[in-house]
Design an enzyme around this catalytic site. Structure first.
Site, PDB file in Angstrom:
ATOM      1  N   TYR A  31      95.333 -66.550 -42.394  1.00  0.00           N
ATOM      2  CA  TYR A  31      94.860 -66.598 -43.785  1.00  0.00           C
ATOM      3  C   TYR A  31      96.019 -66.388 -44.743  1.00  0.00           C
ATOM      4  O   TYR A  31      97.107 -65.962 -44.348  1.00  0.00           O
ATOM      5  CB  TYR A  31      93.747 -65.564 -44.026  1.00  0.00           C
ATOM      6  CG  TYR A  31      94.224 -64.136 -44.169  1.00  0.00           C
ATOM      7  CD1 TYR A  31      94.708 -63.427 -43.073  1.00  0.00           C
ATOM      8  CD2 TYR A  31      94.215 -63.487 -45.400  1.00  0.00           C
ATOM      9  CE1 TYR A  31      95.145 -62.114 -43.202  1.00  0.00           C
ATOM     10  CE2 TYR A  31      94.651 -62.172 -45.541  1.00  0.00           C
ATOM     11  CZ  TYR A  31      95.116 -61.502 -44.441  1.00  0.00           C
ATOM     12  OH  TYR A  31      95.558 -60.206 -44.567  1.00  0.00           O
ATOM     13  N   HIS A 101      89.322 -68.667 -23.258  1.00  0.00           N
ATOM     14  CA  HIS A 101      90.481 -68.036 -23.886  1.00  0.00           C
ATOM     15  C   HIS A 101      91.625 -69.012 -24.135  1.00  0.00           C
ATOM     16  O   HIS A 101      92.224 -69.014 -25.198  1.00  0.00           O
ATOM     17  CB  HIS A 101      90.957 -66.846 -23.040  1.00  0.00           C
ATOM     18  CG  HIS A 101      90.085 -65.647 -23.195  1.00  0.00           C
ATOM     19  ND1 HIS A 101      88.786 -65.621 -22.742  1.00  0.00           N
ATOM     20  CD2 HIS A 101      90.300 -64.436 -23.773  1.00  0.00           C
ATOM     21  CE1 HIS A 101      88.248 -64.449 -23.030  1.00  0.00           C
ATOM     22  NE2 HIS A 101      89.151 -63.710 -23.650  1.00  0.00           N
ATOM     23  N   LYS A 148     100.198 -63.800 -40.276  1.00  0.00           N
ATOM     24  CA  LYS A 148      99.089 -63.296 -41.090  1.00  0.00           C
ATOM     25  C   LYS A 148      97.773 -63.745 -40.464  1.00  0.00           C
ATOM     26  O   LYS A 148      97.090 -64.638 -40.975  1.00  0.00           O
ATOM     27  CB  LYS A 148      99.255 -63.803 -42.529  1.00  0.00           C
ATOM     28  CG  LYS A 148      98.535 -62.952 -43.558  1.00  0.00           C
ATOM     29  CD  LYS A 148      99.070 -63.246 -44.943  1.00  0.00           C
ATOM     30  CE  LYS A 148      98.230 -62.657 -46.051  1.00  0.00           C
ATOM     31  NZ  LYS A 148      98.107 -61.213 -46.037  1.00  0.00           N
ATOM     32  N   GLU A 180     104.669 -50.440 -43.257  1.00  0.00           N
ATOM     33  CA  GLU A 180     104.009 -51.151 -44.368  1.00  0.00           C
ATOM     34  C   GLU A 180     102.585 -50.623 -44.492  1.00  0.00           C
ATOM     35  O   GLU A 180     102.125 -49.831 -43.653  1.00  0.00           O
ATOM     36  CB  GLU A 180     103.998 -52.663 -44.134  1.00  0.00           C
ATOM     37  CG  GLU A 180     103.196 -53.107 -42.927  1.00  0.00           C
ATOM     38  CD  GLU A 180     103.078 -54.629 -42.809  1.00  0.00           C
ATOM     39  OE1 GLU A 180     103.320 -55.356 -43.791  1.00  0.00           O
ATOM     40  OE2 GLU A 180     102.712 -55.077 -41.703  1.00  0.00           O
ATOM     41  N   LEU A 204     104.642 -57.757 -42.046  1.00  0.00           N
ATOM     42  CA  LEU A 204     104.475 -59.080 -42.634  1.00  0.00           C
ATOM     43  C   LEU A 204     105.616 -59.296 -43.623  1.00  0.00           C
ATOM     44  O   LEU A 204     105.918 -58.399 -44.428  1.00  0.00           O
ATOM     45  CB  LEU A 204     103.126 -59.157 -43.360  1.00  0.00           C
ATOM     46  CG  LEU A 204     102.820 -60.532 -43.950  1.00  0.00           C
ATOM     47  CD1 LEU A 204     102.419 -61.517 -42.846  1.00  0.00           C
ATOM     48  CD2 LEU A 204     101.710 -60.454 -44.983  1.00  0.00           C
TER      49      LEU A 204
HETATM   50  N1  PDD Z   1      97.786 -58.753 -47.884  1.00  0.00           N
HETATM   51  N2  PDD Z   1     101.575 -56.489 -45.401  1.00  0.00           N
HETATM   52  C1  PDD Z   1     100.304 -56.748 -45.046  1.00  0.00           C
HETATM   53  C2  PDD Z   1      99.799 -56.187 -43.763  1.00  0.00           C
HETATM   54  C3  PDD Z   1      99.473 -57.521 -45.873  1.00  0.00           C
HETATM   55  O1  PDD Z   1      98.215 -57.790 -45.491  1.00  0.00           O
HETATM   56  C4  PDD Z   1      99.986 -57.997 -47.106  1.00  0.00           C
HETATM   57  C5  PDD Z   1      99.155 -58.851 -48.037  1.00  0.00           C
HETATM   58  C6  PDD Z   1     101.309 -57.698 -47.437  1.00  0.00           C
HETATM   59  C7  PDD Z   1     101.943 -58.190 -48.726  1.00  0.00           C
HETATM   60  O2  PDD Z   1     102.221 -59.570 -48.631  1.00  0.00           O
HETATM   61  P1  PDD Z   1     102.273 -60.500 -49.921  1.00  0.00           P
HETATM   62  O3  PDD Z   1     103.219 -59.911 -50.859  1.00  0.00           O
HETATM   63  O4  PDD Z   1     102.723 -61.799 -49.409  1.00  0.00           O
HETATM   64  O5  PDD Z   1     100.877 -60.531 -50.488  1.00  0.00           O
HETATM   65  C8  PDD Z   1     102.082 -56.952 -46.560  1.00  0.00           C
HETATM   66  C9  PDD Z   1      96.864 -59.609 -48.613  1.00  0.00           C
HETATM   67  C10 PDD Z   1      97.016 -59.533 -50.071  1.00  0.00           C
HETATM   68  C11 PDD Z   1      95.453 -59.348 -48.129  1.00  0.00           C
HETATM   69  O6  PDD Z   1      95.312 -59.083 -46.943  1.00  0.00           O
HETATM   70  O7  PDD Z   1      94.508 -59.457 -48.908  1.00  0.00           O
END
Ligand code: PDD
Length: 283
Positions: A31, A101, A148, A180, A204
């Site tokens: 996603y 799987h 992601k 993070e 990420l």
């Molecule tokens: N999440 N780390 C994780 C685990 C994340 O899920 C996200 C973003 C980030 C920040 O990434 P970015 O700057 O590209 O949004 C770091 C999104 C917003 C979500 O899961 O809704």
């Protein structure tokens, strides 16, 4: 609400996702979340290229998602969100096949879904102003956090633990390193240097993190990408989370410790200001 589903725009209620979809069965799926500031996307190409990176590593077959930017644009227009702040959500799954799987053969067509919704700035604005409380939590995720995927169970549990503790975000700790948040990247300031975990399979590669690093270069704020050990965090003068929905949000309390009298610090404020200026230019 008009959404996009497998080549067609339709009302959200009309979407019919098969129970055999591997996104549903296995979270065999990726996603992305992109912000639209008054009709202009923030770093859409970078988000879609990260989707391609994940798809390459998941061997999804389709790895170029550049056409989704135009689809997102159409969604914004169809939902009359051109003059609003909005969030676009994309999801791509391996597709529909009998449950097994291993990758199904022949490879099914990936399922592609996209939607847009109005962004409620209320809580995010307040958090950016006053700062948030976070908890720390053991990182129970797998070792490919650079993709992601929608397999977010550990992230959900971590964020729920934060909410139950009266906090907003949970910071994952692996081998003593603060990596993070459950849905954001983490950074701290030590001796006026912004420190954030280096890119690896354990975080990420956030688009906001990358953007903030560029802002640092412009604002003459030094950056170091190196591990932040939990045992050293008391030496930090500021902490923050970075993400698409959170932008630059200060942390003013971690677990039971109020940080720096509960006030956001100058580096965080400088980065927020630089961020807002950039958004004002695109929005
Ligand atoms: N999440 N780390 C994780 C685990 C994340 O899920 C996200 C973003 C980030 C920040 O990434 P970015 O700057 O590209 O949004 C770091 C999104 C917003 C979500 O899961 O809704």
């Amino acid at each position: 609400m008009v959404v996009y589903f497998n080549d067609r725009f339709m009302e959200k209620e009309a979407v019919c996702i098969s129970p055999d979809d591997r996104g549903f069965l296995f979270a065999d799926s990726l996603y992305e979340v992109i912000r639209s500031y008054k009709g202009t996307f923030f770093r859409a190409k970078q988000h879609l290229s990260r989707l391609g990176y994940g798809a390459t590593h998941l061997k999804l077959g389709k790895t170029d998602f550049s056409e989704l930017e135009e689809i997102a644009r159409k969604l914004v227009v169809k939902n009359r969100l051109e003059s609003e702040d909005a969030v676009v959500y994309f999801q791509v799954t391996r597709g529909v096949a009998k449950r097994s799987h291993a990758f199904p053969l022949p490879a099914p067509r990936p399922t592609i879904y996209a939607s847009v919704s109005k962004f409620d700035p209320g809580p995010a604005d307040r958090d950016r102003e006053t700062g948030i409380h976070v908890i720390t939590i053991a990182d129970t995720r797998w070792a490919r956090c650079d993709m992601k995927t929608t397999a977010l169970t550990p992230n959900i549990l971590a964020n729920q633990a934060a909410v139950e503790a009266g906090a907003t975000e949970a910071i994952f700790i692996r081998d003593g390193v603060m990596l993070e948040g459950s849905h954001s990247n983490f950074a701290a300031v030590f001796d006026n240097v912004l420190v954030t975990a280096p890119l690896s399979n354990y975080i990420l590669g956030g688009i906001t993190r990358q953007f903030v690093m560029q802002l640092c270069a412009r604002e003459n704020i030094r950056i170091e990408e190196r591990p932040i050990f939990e045992q050293d965090i008391h030496l930090a003068t500021e902490m923050m989370i970075l993400g698409t929905t959170t932008e630059v949000t200060p942390i003013v309390r971690m677990n039971n410790t109020i940080f720096k009298e509960g006030k956001p610090g100058p580096v965080t404020r400088a980065l927020q200001m630089a961020y807002n200026q950039k958004i004002a230019l695109i929005g």
